[in-house]
Design a protein around this motif. Structure first.
Motif, short mmCIF file in Angstrom:
data_model
loop_
_atom_site.label_atom_id
_atom_site.label_comp_id
_atom_site.label_asym_id
_atom_site.label_seq_id
_atom_site.Cartn_x
_atom_site.Cartn_y
_atom_site.Cartn_z
N UNK A 114 0.81 -1.22 0.00
CA UNK A 114 0.00 0.00 0.00
C UNK A 114 0.85 1.27 0.00
N UNK A 115 1.99 1.25 0.64
CA UNK A 115 2.86 2.42 0.57
C UNK A 115 3.40 2.64 -0.84
N UNK A 116 3.72 1.53 -1.52
CA UNK A 116 4.20 1.65 -2.90
C UNK A 116 3.07 2.07 -3.84
N UNK A 117 1.86 1.63 -3.56
CA UNK A 117 0.71 2.00 -4.39
C UNK A 117 0.40 3.50 -4.29
N UNK A 118 0.46 4.04 -3.09
CA UNK A 118 -0.06 5.39 -2.84
C UNK A 118 0.99 6.49 -2.99
N UNK A 119 2.14 6.36 -2.36
CA UNK A 119 3.02 7.51 -2.16
C UNK A 119 3.76 8.02 -3.40
N UNK A 120 4.20 7.16 -4.32
CA UNK A 120 4.82 7.75 -5.52
C UNK A 120 3.86 8.68 -6.26
N UNK A 121 2.62 8.26 -6.44
CA UNK A 121 1.65 9.09 -7.17
C UNK A 121 1.33 10.38 -6.43
N UNK A 122 1.06 10.28 -5.12
CA UNK A 122 0.72 11.48 -4.38
C UNK A 122 1.90 12.43 -4.25
N UNK A 123 3.11 11.88 -4.31
CA UNK A 123 4.30 12.73 -4.24
C UNK A 123 4.59 13.42 -5.57
N UNK A 124 4.15 12.82 -6.68
CA UNK A 124 4.36 13.40 -8.00
C UNK A 124 3.23 14.32 -8.42
N UNK A 125 2.10 14.26 -7.70
CA UNK A 125 0.93 15.04 -8.10
C UNK A 125 1.16 16.53 -7.91
N UNK A 126 0.61 17.32 -8.83
CA UNK A 126 0.71 18.78 -8.72
C UNK A 126 -0.25 19.32 -7.67
#
Length: 313
Positions: A74-86
């Motif tokens: 779940x950490x791999x699923x969520x955090x890359x995307x939320x960290x890259x989001x504008x």
């Protein structure tokens, strides 16, 4: 008729959506007579929640999570995307009724709303009950979270809200019906829910066991014109597990900096995007998935057929 079982009871399992390792592990666990926290049928699937040295949920004999390593997924699923989001104001989660992905999203104070779309009300009910509610930090009780008990294919066309991040946590495309959730046509509907600069992350199955499934999902995102970056992580219960992030804006994983506490992610998140050469070489072996040509569940079955279930009797 659904029923809660407190204690131990022999299970009758007739439906099978899991892979060989789910089959072997579940059989092994049942031989040890674990504590059955819940056994029953919803309208959509058979559900088992058991406790051995960990807490596990199986849907149609397919392992959904183990409390020992679910954070790695779940950490791999969520955090890359939320960290890259504008932006992160509005987040949509499709699937993920256990509340684990919601738990990770709620770590971001600038997330104002989370819409969780889950088909099965029984999964939501179990996620609000101990011990799963302890694992998800009671995320489904948050005032920022709204649960929609609905089919995603019905929810999306009727919903006018726009999202900065969409997290796709659907089941593996093991049959024709689920495979339709990973089509070009579904993505064309889904992308209409994106806010300007929005980003999608999609769980994309095992890079090790089903590489054609993994790359077909990648090519499907590309077929609707999205910039797509691929990554994977290792989860002991599942092995190497793949994800894709996609957006109409440019994506630069090299700039990822996770601003919230995590337990399992590497210090350099960019390392997740360093795919092995042997996996990259298989990209050409898959094609996009569409309603006119539902390749994905065929890829899934062909790749799974390569593995034989070991005999543990």
């Amino acid at each position: 008729m659904q029923k809660k079982i407190a204690g131990r009871k022999k299970l009758s399992l007739n439906i099978n959506r899991g892979d060989m390792w789910d089959e072997v592990t579940l059989k092994h666990l049942l031989q040890r007579k674990p504590k059955i926290l819940y056994q029953g049928k919803s309208k959509y699937q058979k559900i088992i929640v058991l406790e051995a040295k960990d807490v596990r949920m199986y849907l149609d004999r397919q392992l959904q999570f183990s409390s020992l390593d679910e954070r790695m997924y779940h950490e791999a699923l969520v955090h890359p995307a939320l960290s890259m989001a504008s932006g992160r104001r509005n987040v949509l989660i499709l699937g993920g009724g256990d509340g684990m992905a919601v738990r990770e999203v709620l770590k971001y104070k600038d997330v104002k709303s989370v819409d969780l779309v889950e088909l099965d009300p029984k999964v939501i009910a179990l996620a609000k009950r101990k011990p799963i509610s302890v694992l998800n930090n009671r995320s489904l009780f948050s005032k920022r979270v709204k649960v929609h008990l609905q089919d995603a294919t019905i929810f999306l066309p009727s919903n006018a809200k726009r999202y900065n991040v969409v997290i796709v946590d659907f089941p593996d495309p093991s049959d024709k019906q689920i495979s339709k959730l990973y089509t070009k046509e579904f993505l064309q509907v889904l992308t209409k829910s994106l806010a300007p600069g929005g980003i999608i992350v999609c769980q994309s199955h095992s890079t090790e066991d089903t590489p054609r499934v993994y790359w077909s999902i990648y090519h499907t995102f590309r077929s609707v014109g999205m910039n797509t970056k691929s990554y994977y992580t290792y989860v002991p219960s599942f092995g190497d597990w793949g994800f894709h992030v996609a957006s109409y804006k440019e994506l630069n994983p090299g700039r990822i900096k996770v601003s919230v506490p995590t337990q399992t992610l590497p210090k350099k998140i960019t390392s997740l995007f360093n795919l092995p050469k042997q996996l990259l070489a298989k990209k050409k072996n898959a094609m996009p998935n569409s309603t006119k040509n539902l390749r994905l569940f065929r890829y899934y079955r062909l790749d799974k057929a390569k593995h034989k279930v070991p005999n543990i009797d």
